[in-house]
Design a protein around this motif. Sequence first.
Motif, mmCIF file in Angstrom:
data_model
loop_
_atom_site.group_PDB
_atom_site.id
_atom_site.type_symbol
_atom_site.label_atom_id
_atom_site.label_comp_id
_atom_site.label_asym_id
_atom_site.label_seq_id
_atom_site.Cartn_x
_atom_site.Cartn_y
_atom_site.Cartn_z
ATOM 1 N N PRO A 56 26.723 -9.079 -29.150
ATOM 2 C CA PRO A 56 27.292 -7.818 -29.448
ATOM 3 C C PRO A 56 27.409 -6.194 -28.176
ATOM 4 O O PRO A 56 27.332 -6.385 -27.302
ATOM 5 C CB PRO A 56 26.163 -7.095 -30.537
ATOM 6 C CG PRO A 56 24.959 -7.996 -29.853
ATOM 7 C CD PRO A 56 25.465 -9.034 -29.113
ATOM 8 N N ASN A 57 28.656 -5.642 -28.591
ATOM 9 C CA ASN A 57 28.801 -4.711 -27.890
ATOM 10 C C ASN A 57 28.649 -3.371 -28.055
ATOM 11 O O ASN A 57 28.060 -3.163 -28.411
ATOM 12 C CB ASN A 57 30.940 -4.576 -28.110
ATOM 13 C CG ASN A 57 31.087 -4.520 -29.419
ATOM 14 O OD1 ASN A 57 30.531 -3.844 -30.064
ATOM 15 N ND2 ASN A 57 32.536 -4.761 -29.096
ATOM 16 N N ARG A 58 28.949 -2.753 -26.554
ATOM 17 C CA ARG A 58 28.805 -1.241 -26.721
ATOM 18 C C ARG A 58 28.718 -0.468 -28.316
ATOM 19 O O ARG A 58 28.123 0.083 -28.895
ATOM 20 C CB ARG A 58 29.567 -0.165 -26.195
ATOM 21 C CG ARG A 58 29.060 1.482 -25.800
ATOM 22 C CD ARG A 58 29.544 1.352 -24.656
ATOM 23 N NE ARG A 58 30.760 1.076 -25.098
ATOM 24 C CZ ARG A 58 32.033 2.019 -23.691
ATOM 25 N NH1 ARG A 58 31.616 2.367 -22.857
ATOM 26 N NH2 ARG A 58 33.057 1.866 -23.722
ATOM 27 N N ALA A 59 29.773 -0.756 -28.638
ATOM 28 C CA ALA A 59 29.581 -0.157 -30.206
ATOM 29 C C ALA A 59 28.221 -0.969 -31.829
ATOM 30 O O ALA A 59 28.771 0.224 -32.226
ATOM 31 C CB ALA A 59 31.189 -0.869 -31.086
ATOM 32 N N ARG A 60 28.363 -2.234 -31.584
ATOM 33 C CA ARG A 60 27.375 -2.281 -32.355
ATOM 34 C C ARG A 60 26.038 -1.531 -31.397
ATOM 35 O O ARG A 60 25.434 -1.609 -32.386
ATOM 36 C CB ARG A 60 27.104 -3.543 -31.941
ATOM 37 C CG ARG A 60 26.014 -4.040 -32.823
ATOM 38 C CD ARG A 60 26.476 -3.913 -34.062
ATOM 39 N NE ARG A 60 25.166 -4.402 -34.823
ATOM 40 C CZ ARG A 60 25.353 -4.178 -36.255
ATOM 41 N NH1 ARG A 60 25.261 -3.248 -36.684
ATOM 42 N NH2 ARG A 60 24.219 -4.633 -36.921
ATOM 43 N N LEU A 61 25.999 -1.249 -30.832
ATOM 44 C CA LEU A 61 24.757 -0.853 -30.102
ATOM 45 C C LEU A 61 24.611 0.705 -30.492
ATOM 46 O O LEU A 61 23.882 1.192 -30.853
ATOM 47 C CB LEU A 61 24.522 -0.782 -28.644
ATOM 48 C CG LEU A 61 23.876 0.063 -27.492
ATOM 49 C CD1 LEU A 61 21.830 -0.637 -28.689
ATOM 50 C CD2 LEU A 61 23.396 -0.151 -26.125
ATOM 51 N N MET A 62 25.606 1.505 -30.357
ATOM 52 C CA MET A 62 26.039 2.733 -31.209
ATOM 53 C C MET A 62 25.042 2.519 -32.163
ATOM 54 O O MET A 62 25.018 3.524 -32.825
ATOM 55 C CB MET A 62 27.220 3.212 -30.819
ATOM 56 C CG MET A 62 27.372 3.543 -29.214
ATOM 57 S SD MET A 62 26.586 4.692 -28.347
ATOM 58 C CE MET A 62 25.434 3.655 -27.888
ATOM 59 N N GLU A 63 26.168 1.840 -32.688
ATOM 60 C CA GLU A 63 25.735 1.332 -34.715
ATOM 61 C C GLU A 63 23.717 1.380 -34.718
ATOM 62 O O GLU A 63 23.669 2.017 -36.006
ATOM 63 C CB GLU A 63 26.835 0.486 -35.748
ATOM 64 C CG GLU A 63 26.341 0.734 -36.654
ATOM 65 C CD GLU A 63 27.529 2.057 -37.599
ATOM 66 O OE1 GLU A 63 27.404 1.876 -38.564
ATOM 67 O OE2 GLU A 63 28.182 2.212 -36.395
ATOM 68 N N VAL A 64 23.832 0.541 -34.520
ATOM 69 C CA VAL A 64 22.279 -0.374 -34.047
ATOM 70 C C VAL A 64 21.291 1.535 -33.860
ATOM 71 O O VAL A 64 20.350 2.188 -34.817
ATOM 72 C CB VAL A 64 21.453 -0.763 -33.153
ATOM 73 C CG1 VAL A 64 20.109 -1.090 -33.044
ATOM 74 C CG2 VAL A 64 22.763 -1.894 -33.400
ATOM 75 N N LEU A 65 21.712 2.341 -33.066
ATOM 76 C CA LEU A 65 21.417 3.489 -32.712
ATOM 77 C C LEU A 65 21.296 4.591 -33.896
ATOM 78 O O LEU A 65 20.230 5.032 -33.751
ATOM 79 C CB LEU A 65 21.953 3.833 -31.344
ATOM 80 C CG LEU A 65 21.338 2.773 -30.338
ATOM 81 C CD1 LEU A 65 21.836 3.628 -28.766
ATOM 82 C CD2 LEU A 65 19.780 2.932 -29.730
ATOM 83 N N ARG A 66 22.387 4.377 -33.842
ATOM 84 C CA ARG A 66 23.071 5.765 -35.095
ATOM 85 C C ARG A 66 21.702 5.587 -36.704
ATOM 86 O O ARG A 66 21.729 6.345 -37.112
ATOM 87 C CB ARG A 66 24.203 5.577 -35.561
ATOM 88 C CG ARG A 66 25.266 6.392 -34.669
ATOM 89 C CD ARG A 66 26.263 6.597 -35.316
ATOM 90 N NE ARG A 66 27.347 5.707 -35.838
ATOM 91 C CZ ARG A 66 28.102 5.213 -34.259
ATOM 92 N NH1 ARG A 66 28.343 5.717 -33.259
ATOM 93 N NH2 ARG A 66 28.703 3.742 -34.369
ATOM 94 N N THR A 67 21.781 4.094 -36.623
ATOM 95 C CA THR A 67 21.419 3.372 -37.982
ATOM 96 C C THR A 67 20.040 3.179 -38.172
ATOM 97 O O THR A 67 19.240 2.867 -38.951
ATOM 98 C CB THR A 67 22.428 2.470 -38.674
ATOM 99 O OG1 THR A 67 22.183 1.143 -38.164
ATOM 100 C CG2 THR A 67 23.900 3.003 -39.143
ATOM 101 N N ARG A 68 19.225 3.217 -37.406
ATOM 102 C CA ARG A 68 17.662 1.886 -36.857
ATOM 103 C C ARG A 68 16.705 3.418 -37.656
ATOM 104 O O ARG A 68 16.874 5.134 -36.741
ATOM 105 C CB ARG A 68 17.881 2.147 -35.344
ATOM 106 C CG ARG A 68 17.378 3.203 -34.532
ATOM 107 C CD ARG A 68 17.044 2.575 -33.148
ATOM 108 N NE ARG A 68 15.567 1.590 -32.992
ATOM 109 C CZ ARG A 68 14.792 2.216 -33.123
ATOM 110 N NH1 ARG A 68 14.618 3.134 -32.946
ATOM 111 N NH2 ARG A 68 13.383 1.411 -33.064
ATOM 112 N N PRO A 69 15.748 3.566 -37.423
ATOM 113 C CA PRO A 69 15.094 3.812 -38.289
ATOM 114 C C PRO A 69 14.020 4.756 -37.278
ATOM 115 O O PRO A 69 13.524 4.303 -36.131
ATOM 116 C CB PRO A 69 14.242 3.322 -38.823
ATOM 117 C CG PRO A 69 13.646 2.337 -38.828
ATOM 118 C CD PRO A 69 15.963 2.398 -38.319
#
Length: 604
Positions: A189-202
């Motif tokens: 997974p790339n940086r965009a995926r990490l950003m998405e995880v950080l935005r959506t994680r509780p």
Amino acid sequence: MLLENPDNAVHADFSVPARLPQDEGARLAALQGYCVLDTLPDKTCDQITELARSLFGVEISLVSLVDEERQWFKSRAGLPAHETPRSMSFCAHAILSGGSLVVLDAQQDSRFRGNPLVTGAPRIRFYAGAPLVSSQGHALGTLCLIDPHPRQRFGPAEVARLEQLAAMVMERLEQLRNRGYTDHVTGLPNRARLMEVLRTRPHARGAAGLPCAALGVDICSREYLFDMVKALGWDYAEAFLVQVSRALCEALGGQPVYRVTTTTFVFLDESTTAQRQEHIANVRQQFVQALEIHGIPHQLDIAIGVLPAVDDIAGSDVVRSLLTVIDVGREEGVCPRQFESIHAENQRHAFWLLSALPMAFNASNELSLHYQPKVRLRDGSCVGAEALIRWVHPVMGNISPAIFIALAEKTAQIRQITAWVVRHAVAQVAAWQARGLAVPIAINTSARDFESDDILRLLAAQLKQHAVSPGLIEIEFTESSMASNPEGVRQRLESLRELGVKVAIDDFGSGFCNLSYLKSIPADIMKIDRSFIRSLEEDQADQVIVPSIIHLAHQLGFCVVAEGVESERTARILHHLGCDIAQGYAIARPMPADELEQWLGMEP
């Protein structure tokens, strides 16, 4: 197309940074969403820039992406730099125009005539930039043309062709983005995926109520990887990255690992402190042994940065903070290194200084030279002085050379500093020479100054222009200058001596010195590093080392200078040991030229 006429507006005679676009926040977010910053070159983009350079007959063509504080080049043809500060960027103006920006002659444009990229390398005269506009309407950067020769015309047909090529670049960037959340080289997974995880994680606590931490692993320096590419090719470098990523995933027992830059990987850790330390130990242990790729071993110098609580900062700052602390850890030699808020403050301050420095070159009173006398120990007579640059910023006040020189040495700006010092030091020597006084002046250089013949050409031109005797100029270089290209540096030092300039080995003993280099270095003077002189009166080791250095230097034919002499007793010891010349606070502090004249007893 916006064809710029400098008479339509009034600007001060220095580089004018572009204002921020109205959609700057959304524009930067869109740029980050493409996940192309700090990535390896793309063959399609490279083909387009080469085509543009050939089609329009210019020296340089770039795919320039305007980031928050820099412009970064996804593709570059004819320019070695990977990025430049946004404050110098023509493209930062182009993304404001609503269309293509054409500057026929930058020297005639009041916004650009004082720009360091105009007054110095690559000496831009002609510029044309077509914006790279996303599907949402945000200008991410440009496909631009640069040439050191001005033009009389760049008509609508040419602009249209440039915009067609820019559309091709934008289509390629869309393709790269549409690869989704997977890094195409490693499959991670790339940086965009990490950003998405950080935005959506509780924002929830992990095991034992501990906050989620982010750990960044930089597997090697970017220079190491790019040297690998130059030596072995892209295919080999990609195979290297794949094997390294697999080794990292193995060390972490299958936890999700994100590739966020060319050489940096990140994983989120919600475990206990003890388990986190175990993860870090596993990663370090994994890379203790050399990693072999296609029969070639690689001993990796990894760096690990730790962000203790990702929920305490904005998701977009996670990667930036990790990259900052990784750099700090590399500089300090600490692994792992935990992030502290001061690191971000220092990074911002450092970037501010580097951005402000080009303006200082064009200001009339920010930079100056101070001169520290050197005296012959046997009779106390002055034999010259060392030129030392000083910076007084109108807002920040005195900025220590130890800070801004160290920062500049990491960039090409150190060459601009050296060039500034050369011009002003030679002019000062000429002024003294015209008054009948011969004061030899030593000028410091950096390892980067010996990567080309620029310093040799500049010095020769300045000596000729001011009719200064070459023997009144001394060039000081450090041992580290020899590290990467000893033969090339040796040849350039030889050329300096052929010019009649004296050459000094500066800070001898402070770094790794290969004695096989020493016997063949074309130098006249050896300066013993102050670290050996400072405690000479009481340190028994220094009392053994210093006489040995003096004896070795004399045997090789060098004149010996001791730096950092801070007491008369130290000076007497050095005289007794046979040292030729001393420099330090016990003799005199660095001082402006007029004070040096008084110190020397010159007639006003």
